[in-house]
Design an enzyme around this catalytic site. Structure first.
Site, PDB file in Angstrom:
ATOM      1  N   CYS A 287      -4.031  -3.596 -10.236  1.00 43.77           N
ATOM      2  CA  CYS A 287      -4.115  -3.100  -8.870  1.00 43.77           C
ATOM      3  C   CYS A 287      -4.229  -1.584  -8.948  1.00 43.77           C
ATOM      4  O   CYS A 287      -4.013  -1.002 -10.010  1.00 43.77           O
ATOM      5  CB  CYS A 287      -2.877  -3.502  -8.064  1.00 43.77           C
ATOM      6  SG  CYS A 287      -3.178  -3.397  -6.274  1.00 43.77           S
TER       7      CYS A 287
ATOM      8  N   CYS B  61      -2.603   0.399  -6.516  1.00 40.45           N
ATOM      9  CA  CYS B  61      -1.557   1.019  -5.690  1.00 40.45           C
ATOM     10  C   CYS B  61      -0.533   1.820  -6.499  1.00 40.45           C
ATOM     11  O   CYS B  61      -0.035   2.832  -6.023  1.00 40.45           O
ATOM     12  CB  CYS B  61      -0.870  -0.022  -4.826  1.00 40.45           C
ATOM     13  SG  CYS B  61      -0.085  -1.360  -5.739  1.00 40.45           S
TER      14      CYS B  61
ATOM     15  N   LYS C 269      -2.528 -13.936  -0.941  1.00 42.30           N
ATOM     16  CA  LYS C 269      -1.448 -12.948  -0.892  1.00 42.30           C
ATOM     17  C   LYS C 269      -1.352 -12.446   0.542  1.00 42.30           C
ATOM     18  O   LYS C 269      -2.315 -11.891   1.086  1.00 42.30           O
ATOM     19  CB  LYS C 269      -1.746 -11.796  -1.843  1.00 42.30           C
ATOM     20  CG  LYS C 269      -0.686 -10.696  -1.794  1.00 42.30           C
ATOM     21  CD  LYS C 269      -0.957  -9.624  -2.824  1.00 42.30           C
ATOM     22  CE  LYS C 269       0.074  -8.515  -2.745  1.00 42.30           C
ATOM     23  NZ  LYS C 269      -0.175  -7.473  -3.742  1.00 42.30           N
TER      24      LYS C 269
ATOM     25  N   LYS D 152       1.587 -16.089  -2.617  1.00 40.01           N
ATOM     26  CA  LYS D 152       2.611 -15.054  -2.571  1.00 40.01           C
ATOM     27  C   LYS D 152       2.778 -14.518  -1.164  1.00 40.01           C
ATOM     28  O   LYS D 152       1.767 -14.198  -0.551  1.00 40.01           O
ATOM     29  CB  LYS D 152       2.166 -13.938  -3.514  1.00 40.01           C
ATOM     30  CG  LYS D 152       3.006 -12.707  -3.481  1.00 40.01           C
ATOM     31  CD  LYS D 152       2.353 -11.666  -4.320  1.00 40.01           C
ATOM     32  CE  LYS D 152       3.197 -10.410  -4.216  1.00 40.01           C
ATOM     33  NZ  LYS D 152       2.656  -9.334  -4.976  1.00 40.01           N
TER      34      LYS D 152
ATOM     35  N   SER E 201      10.117  -9.883  -4.245  1.00 42.28           N
ATOM     36  CA  SER E 201      11.327  -9.065  -4.280  1.00 42.28           C
ATOM     37  C   SER E 201      12.275  -9.351  -3.112  1.00 42.28           C
ATOM     38  O   SER E 201      13.483  -9.497  -3.303  1.00 42.28           O
ATOM     39  CB  SER E 201      10.939  -7.589  -4.301  1.00 42.28           C
ATOM     40  OG  SER E 201      10.101  -7.266  -3.196  1.00 42.28           O
TER      41      SER E 201
END
Ligand code: PBG
Length: 325
Positions: free
Chosen positions: A120, A122, A196, A249, A275
């Site tokens: 990714c 990010c 996602k 996800k 998380s």
């Protein structure tokens, strides 16, 4: 055969019976453990919102991977939070960048441990978005896909056993496959974050991965939580482009999606217990409001029952240890 001939409690009367007729079994073989890598040496910095999870320098990440492997975990998923952040995501493209270093260090010390590299932009961009930004401040699809393919190639060269694009740009699986194949990495699987969602449950991760977007949010590329048919389109498209495994996800609030994806494609389906799902259980158990072990195992059992073949979870080493006792 109605009651009283049928008595469903007959096979529930003892622990041995219950274990015998159990339909869903969790095994450490099917768990993947995420690791957060940061610069430095000897760094083991607690992630406040995720009790028991640490930001680790490469040397510490190797130790953590070893100890997870010793508990019976067979695979890790690597996220890097490099110090160098710029518009190009240079650190992710660099053969000596943080992610590449971590991948090769773990593979060098444990060749049997499977290393999936999260692909990714990010973590390496100064704006924290998963793709490049155009002049109007929009996330630009096609130039992002080109960079993502280069990042994937960098990680494959560093020795990653699989690359896992989590950006949600259109067409990136095909681009990554083509780029890897052209450079001879035909054996490297692509684990696609296919469905996602733009979820509130990623909050703690953004502290751990230092990847919160500097402006706006991710809703122009991640999915609307209200959509299920669209998830199937995403998954079918990614499999057609060459995804070897697909991820749904988050996991807990999306069990219906896991089931529908399992029934739609034939590739392995991976659930990602994110998380926020982890932190909720940790926070409640720290207050004595919930039994951590029972709650964690119940959530993973639910995911497996919904159709997940594999599960990415921050509980992985802990669960592997629990399952041995
Ligand atoms: C980055 C990425 C995120 C997660 C995995 N990869 C965060 C996000 O999209 O904002 C979330 C993982 C977690 O919450 O455990 N693309």
């Amino acid at each position: 055969m109605p009651f009283p001939q049928e008595r469903l409690r007959r096979t529930r009367q003892s622990e041995s019976w219950r274990r015998l007729v159990r339909e869903t079994r969790i095994t450490p073989d099917a768990l993947i453990y995420p690791l957060f890598v940061v610069p430095g040496r000897g760094v083991r910095h607690a992630v406040e919102s995720m009790p028991g999870i640490f930001q680790l320098s490469v040397d510490e990440a190797v130790k953590e991977a070893k100890s997870a492997a010793a508990s019976g975990v067979r695979a890790v998923l690597l996220f890097a939070a490099p110090a160098r952040k710029d518009a190009r995501a240079s650190d992710a493209l660099d053969p000596k960048g943080l992610a590449a270093q971590a991948i090769s260090a773990i593979k060098e010390s444990m060749s049997d441990l499977i290393v999936w590299a999260d692909v990714c932009l990010c973590g390496a961009t100064d704006h924290g978005h998963c793709g490049h930004i155009d002049a109007a401040g929009r996330i630009e699809n096609d130039s992002s896909v080109e960079t993502l393919a280069e990042v994937a190639l960098n990680y494959a060269r560093a020795g990653a056993d699989a690359v896992a694009p989590s950006d949600m740009m259109d067409g990136r699986v095909a681009a990554i496959r083509a780029r890897l194949d052209r450079e001879g990495h035909t054996r490297t699987p692509i684990v696609s974050y296919a469905a996602k969602y733009a979820s509130a449950f990623y909050g703690p991760f953004r502290e751990a991965a230092e990847s919160a977007p500097a402006f706006g949010d991710r809703r122009s590329y991640q999915m609307d939580p209200a959509n299920a048919r669209e998830a199937l389109r995403e998954v079918v498209a990614d499999v057609a482009e060459g995804a070897d495994l697909v991820i749904v996800k988050p996991a807990g609030p999306y069990l219906d999606i896991i089931r529908q994806v399992r029934d739609t494609v034939r590739v392995p389906v991976v659930a990602y217990q994110v998380s926020g799902e982890f932190s909720l259980i940790k926070a409640a158990s720290e207050r004595g409001w919930i039994d951590e072990r029972a709650a964690a195992l119940e959530t993973l059992t639910g995911m497996a029952r919904a159709g997940a073949d594999l599960i990415i979870t921050y509980f992985a080493p802990q669960v592997a240890a629990w399952l041995r006792t």
